[in-house]
Enzyme design. Structure first.
Site, PDB file in Angstrom:
ATOM      1  N   LYS A   1       0.833  -1.205   0.000  1.00 46.27           N
ATOM      2  CA  LYS A   1       0.000   0.000   0.000  1.00 46.27           C
ATOM      3  C   LYS A   1       0.867   1.256   0.000  1.00 46.27           C
ATOM      4  O   LYS A   1       1.835   1.346   0.762  1.00 46.27           O
ATOM      5  CB  LYS A   1      -0.894   0.010   1.248  1.00 46.27           C
ATOM      6  CG  LYS A   1      -1.845  -1.169   1.356  1.00 46.27           C
ATOM      7  CD  LYS A   1      -2.927  -1.115   0.297  1.00 46.27           C
ATOM      8  CE  LYS A   1      -3.955  -2.209   0.501  1.00 46.27           C
ATOM      9  NZ  LYS A   1      -4.952  -2.212  -0.595  1.00 46.27           N
TER      10      LYS A   1
ATOM     11  N   LYS B   1     -12.847  -7.273  -7.598  1.00 40.81           N
ATOM     12  CA  LYS B   1     -13.129  -7.971  -6.352  1.00 40.81           C
ATOM     13  C   LYS B   1     -14.463  -8.657  -6.560  1.00 40.81           C
ATOM     14  O   LYS B   1     -15.524  -8.038  -6.403  1.00 40.81           O
ATOM     15  CB  LYS B   1     -13.200  -6.971  -5.196  1.00 40.81           C
ATOM     16  CG  LYS B   1     -11.846  -6.345  -4.861  1.00 40.81           C
ATOM     17  CD  LYS B   1     -11.957  -5.323  -3.768  1.00 40.81           C
ATOM     18  CE  LYS B   1     -10.614  -5.016  -3.156  1.00 40.81           C
ATOM     19  NZ  LYS B   1      -9.581  -4.643  -4.135  1.00 40.81           N
TER      20      LYS B   1
HETATM   21  O1  OSB Z   1      -5.687  -7.393  -4.055  1.00 36.22           O
HETATM   22  C1  OSB Z   1      -4.940  -7.932  -3.226  1.00 36.22           C
HETATM   23  O2  OSB Z   1      -3.848  -8.383  -3.557  1.00 36.22           O
HETATM   24  C2  OSB Z   1      -5.319  -8.036  -1.785  1.00 36.22           C
HETATM   25  C3  OSB Z   1      -6.603  -7.375  -1.376  1.00 36.22           C
HETATM   26  C4  OSB Z   1      -6.519  -5.893  -1.200  1.00 36.22           C
HETATM   27  O3  OSB Z   1      -5.506  -5.297  -1.444  1.00 36.22           O
HETATM   28  C5  OSB Z   1      -7.692  -5.222  -0.642  1.00 36.22           C
HETATM   29  C6  OSB Z   1      -8.417  -5.876   0.352  1.00 36.22           C
HETATM   30  C7  OSB Z   1      -9.510  -5.306   0.929  1.00 36.22           C
HETATM   31  C8  OSB Z   1      -9.896  -4.049   0.560  1.00 36.22           C
HETATM   32  C9  OSB Z   1      -9.200  -3.361  -0.425  1.00 36.22           C
HETATM   33  C10 OSB Z   1      -8.110  -3.947  -1.054  1.00 36.22           C
HETATM   34  C11 OSB Z   1      -7.489  -3.212  -2.209  1.00 36.22           C
HETATM   35  O4  OSB Z   1      -7.077  -3.796  -3.199  1.00 36.22           O
HETATM   36  O5  OSB Z   1      -7.503  -1.999  -2.203  1.00 36.22           O
HETATM   37 MG    MG Z   2      -6.757  -1.838  -4.356  1.00 39.86          MG
END
Ligand code: OSB
Ligand code: MG
Length: 307
Positions: free
Chosen positions: A141, A246
């Protein structure tokens, strides 16, 4: 028509370490496991795991929906779940799909997973642990700390990323255009950066299109394409880069599959931090769609339990 017997149970699952993104800190995942049972007593599970700050319904609205269903639900009623309940559409939709398929074989296909690193400097210690476990794609992140600090951590991280491995940088919409261009610039000499995810605010799709044309480092959209209507809108606005999907909040799995196939979208599948139930449904879809990029489901050590 009586349809399927329906039961559900709400769960609360604390993260081992809260998940910090530029949206803030998330400490407890709350979701719902549903069960549909057909006339032959065959039962299949589904999971409703909303993320309201991504544009899905809240857990309370999902619980209300389950409450009003009662003890039975028909296929027609499932197909009529409204678009403002995308996590419910996925949960009921995936259980329904499972019931309509032959019972699943136990041999699970082998997937290449992307490991989610902890936010901030903690990623530096965790990266070698994930390398050791066989991961070759990682996600970290950004847009959380001041950029100079993040850049310094990033340089340390890059020293530990194997030469043939990949790193995804996920800003969760938290960068200014200047900061986004700075990251695109510094990453452009780095072949191991797979993409920068959601650098700008969700509605700034036209700017993302411009930046994608201007820089070598690929851009992926996530919050901009979080739900099915947003995926359609981003495509209509001309986005032809990477779509982070997602499935857990992207609505009915059959509708998503059709759109991805029809438009040959370049997709990355991504967890909503669901349990094994939702994960299994998402991975089934990834397998059906022959997704080639590493799946963003390398999140197992974010929880203590084994749900
Ligand atoms: O995508 C991945 O590798 C992990 C999951 C992840 O980053 C995520 C998990 C929950 C909420 C938001 C996010 C995101 O991609 O921003
Ligand atoms: Mg993301």
């Amino acid at each position: 028509m009586k349809g399927y017997q329906f039961t559900y149970s709400v769960y609360r699952r604390p993260f081992r370490q809260p998940l910090t993104t530029s949206h803030g800190t998330w400490a407890i995942r709350e979701g719902i496991i549903i069960q549909l049972t057909d006339a032959n007593s065959r039962a299949e599970l589904g999971e409703i795991a909303p993320i309201p700050w991504f544009g899905s319904e809240s857990i309370d609205r999902a619980i209300e929906w389950c409450q009003q269903v009662g003890d039975n639900i028909t296929k027609d009623k499932i197909h009529l779940i409204p678009d403002d309940l995308p996590a419910c559409q996925f949960g009921f939709g995936s259980a329904l799909t499972a019931l309509e398929l032959p019972p699943t074989s136990t041999l699970a296909p082998k997937f290449d997973l992307s490991g989610l690193l902890p936010t901030g400097a903690a990623a530096i210690a965790q990266l070698p642990v994930l390398v050791q476990r066989g991961y070759s794609t990682f996600k970290w992140k950004i847009g959380v700390l001041p950029i100079a600090q993040e850049e310094a951590i990033w340089r340390q991280l890059m020293m530990a990323v194997p030469i043939d491995a990949k790193l995804r940088l996920d800003a969760n919409g938290g960068l200014t255009q200047t900061a986004a261009e700075r990251w695109l610039e510094i990453c452009s000499s780095e072949a191991r950066i797979e993409f920068i995810e959601q650098p700008l605010a969700p509605e700034e799709i036209e700017i993302a299109i411009e930046l994608a044309a201007k820089y070598h480092t690929p851009i992926a959209l996530d919050e901009s394409v979080a739900t099915f209507d947003r995926i359609q809108a981003a495509y209509a606005r001309g986005w032809r880069g990477i779509y982070v999907i997602k499935p857990g909040i992207a609505g009915f799995p059959w509708r998503l599959a059709k759109f991805v196939t029809q438009h040959q979208l370049d997709v990355v599948f991504s967890a909503v931090m669901e349990t094994k139930v939702g994960t299994a449904a998402a991975l089934r879809l990834a397998s059906d769609l022959k997704v080639t990029r590493s799946l963003g489901f390398g999140v197992e050590d974010w929880f203590d339990d084994d749900m």
